[in-house]
Design a protein around this motif. Structure first.
Motif, PDB file in Angstrom:
ATOM      1  N   THR A 237      34.293  41.089  33.332  1.00  0.00           N
ATOM      2  CA  THR A 237      32.942  40.821  32.866  1.00  0.00           C
ATOM      3  C   THR A 237      32.009  41.879  33.430  1.00  0.00           C
ATOM      4  OG1 THR A 237      33.334  38.433  32.772  1.00  0.00           O
ATOM      5  CG2 THR A 237      31.040  39.164  32.862  1.00  0.00           C
ATOM      6  N   GLU A 238      31.237  42.531  32.579  1.00  0.00           N
ATOM      7  CA  GLU A 238      30.258  43.505  33.046  1.00  0.00           C
ATOM      8  C   GLU A 238      28.967  42.783  33.404  1.00  0.00           C
ATOM      9  OE1 GLU A 238      28.420  47.859  31.773  1.00  0.00           O
ATOM     10  OE2 GLU A 238      29.283  46.549  30.239  1.00  0.00           O
TER      11      GLU A 238
ATOM     12  N   GLN B  51      20.117  29.261  31.264  1.00  0.00           N
ATOM     13  CA  GLN B  51      20.939  28.705  30.185  1.00  0.00           C
ATOM     14  C   GLN B  51      20.912  29.618  28.953  1.00  0.00           C
ATOM     15  OE1 GLN B  51      20.150  24.512  29.479  1.00  0.00           O
ATOM     16  NE2 GLN B  51      19.753  24.147  31.647  1.00  0.00           N
ATOM     17  N   THR B  52      21.113  30.917  29.237  1.00  0.00           N
ATOM     18  CA  THR B  52      21.124  31.953  28.205  1.00  0.00           C
ATOM     19  C   THR B  52      22.491  32.625  28.187  1.00  0.00           C
ATOM     20  OG1 THR B  52      18.781  32.365  28.659  1.00  0.00           O
ATOM     21  CG2 THR B  52      19.956  34.037  27.382  1.00  0.00           C
ATOM     22  N   GLN B  53      22.960  33.048  27.041  1.00  0.00           N
ATOM     23  CA  GLN B  53      24.221  33.771  26.988  1.00  0.00           C
ATOM     24  C   GLN B  53      24.106  35.061  27.799  1.00  0.00           C
ATOM     25  OE1 GLN B  53      26.080  34.454  23.236  1.00  0.00           O
ATOM     26  NE2 GLN B  53      25.805  32.365  22.503  1.00  0.00           N
ATOM     27  N   HIS B  54      25.128  35.307  28.620  1.00  0.00           N
ATOM     28  CA  HIS B  54      25.057  36.469  29.502  1.00  0.00           C
ATOM     29  C   HIS B  54      24.943  37.772  28.725  1.00  0.00           C
ATOM     30  CE1 HIS B  54      26.876  39.658  32.141  1.00  0.00           C
ATOM     31  NE2 HIS B  54      25.813  39.287  32.797  1.00  0.00           N
ATOM     32  N   LYS B  55      25.598  37.868  27.584  1.00  0.00           N
ATOM     33  CA  LYS B  55      25.536  39.123  26.819  1.00  0.00           C
ATOM     34  C   LYS B  55      24.100  39.445  26.415  1.00  0.00           C
ATOM     35  CE  LYS B  55      26.446  37.082  22.250  1.00  0.00           C
ATOM     36  NZ  LYS B  55      27.323  37.113  21.051  1.00  0.00           N
ATOM     37  N   ASN B  56      23.287  38.402  26.181  1.00  0.00           N
ATOM     38  CA  ASN B  56      21.897  38.629  25.802  1.00  0.00           C
ATOM     39  C   ASN B  56      21.066  39.107  26.994  1.00  0.00           C
ATOM     40  OD1 ASN B  56      22.512  37.751  23.216  1.00  0.00           O
ATOM     41  ND2 ASN B  56      21.895  35.646  23.611  1.00  0.00           N
ATOM     42  N   VAL B  57      21.341  38.545  28.181  1.00  0.00           N
ATOM     43  CA  VAL B  57      20.628  38.975  29.387  1.00  0.00           C
ATOM     44  C   VAL B  57      21.003  40.414  29.730  1.00  0.00           C
ATOM     45  CG1 VAL B  57      20.241  38.518  31.844  1.00  0.00           C
ATOM     46  CG2 VAL B  57      20.511  36.613  30.251  1.00  0.00           C
TER      47      VAL B  57
END
Length: 246
Positions: free
Chosen positions: A64-65, A24-30
């Motif tokens: 999406t990358e 449940q984390t923003q993908h950009k942060n991962v």
């Protein structure tokens, strides 16, 4: 819902998309975390970055990358995340998913006849094979003009600076430079303004250096290295982008 683990060739992998969804984390942060600790992750193999079309309902346009991660890379990346209850629960689910997929792969390898005796498995395999053939035929037809162009570039003589290479690839110089940085083709030494090609890329024959001597204001000479893309390198980039866009 994003698949937790999949097969990439013979390797079981997860993605930064699956990790973002599961924690449940923003993908950009991962994805940024994967980039920050890329050197650590690549002690367990090369990290494969790619793009895929955004799913219906996702914000933004275009693609999406994401990054594919093997079991060791995914486990290491999760250790760099805050150990909240959600993250701990996801870690257990991911470990279980990796184990179960590895078991299925081993069972199929040990007894391929088991698949032939399983109508559901056979139907899935045939459907997957048919879809791949149709997709491949479509991709080949769509990419034929571009691939032919890339082959002509690969057979050409001489190298190009990044600006001219971007023109040949029909992209903005900034976009090409960012791709070269993120895929570890070029880098900057601390305190230096110019770019350098990684030695690995030079050995692969996709990049080279052009050495120029310029005169300083005080009359002394300064040696400047300019990273340049070889025809082979331009063709490789163009082919990879064509595959990613398919």
């Amino acid at each position: 819902m994003t698949d937790l683990v999949t097969l990439s060739g013979d390797t079981v992998v997860t993605t930064t998309l699956a990790i973002a969804e599961g924690t449940q984390t923003q993908h950009k942060n991962v994805l940024e975390l994967a980039r920050t600790y890329r050197a650590d992750l690549e002690e367990f193999g090369m990290v494969a970055f790619g793009t895929r079309p955004r799913l219906p309902g996702q914000h933004g346009g275009g693609s999406t990358e994401y990054a594919d991660l093997n079991e060791q890379q995914a486990t290491l990346l999760l250790t760099y995340m805050r150990n909240s209850p959600i993250v701990r629960t996801f870690k257990k689910s991911l470990v279980r998913a990796f184990f179960q997929m590895a078991q299925r792969v081993n069972m199929r390898a040990a007894n391929p006849l088991a698949v032939l005796n399983d109508p559901t498995a056979m139907r899935g395999l045939l459907l997957s094979y048919t879809e791949k053939v149709i997709s491949l035929e479509k991709t080949v037809a769509e990419q034929a003009p571009d691939v032919a162009t890339f082959h002509r570039i690969a057979a050409a003589d001489g190298s190009m600076c990044m600006r001219d290479a971007a023109k040949a690839l029909q992209v903005r110089p900034m976009d090409l430079r960012n791709w070269l940085i993120s895929n570890r083709w070029i880098y900057q030494r601390p305190g230096c303004g110019g770019w350098l090609a990684y030695q690995e890329r030079i050995q692969q024959g996709v990049m080279c250096h052009k050495i120029n001597t310029v005169q300083r204001d005080d009359g002394s000479d300064k040696v400047v290295q300019q990273p340049r893309l070889t025809p082979k390198g331009i063709a490789r980039i163009g082919t990879e982008w064509a595959k990613a866009a398919a």
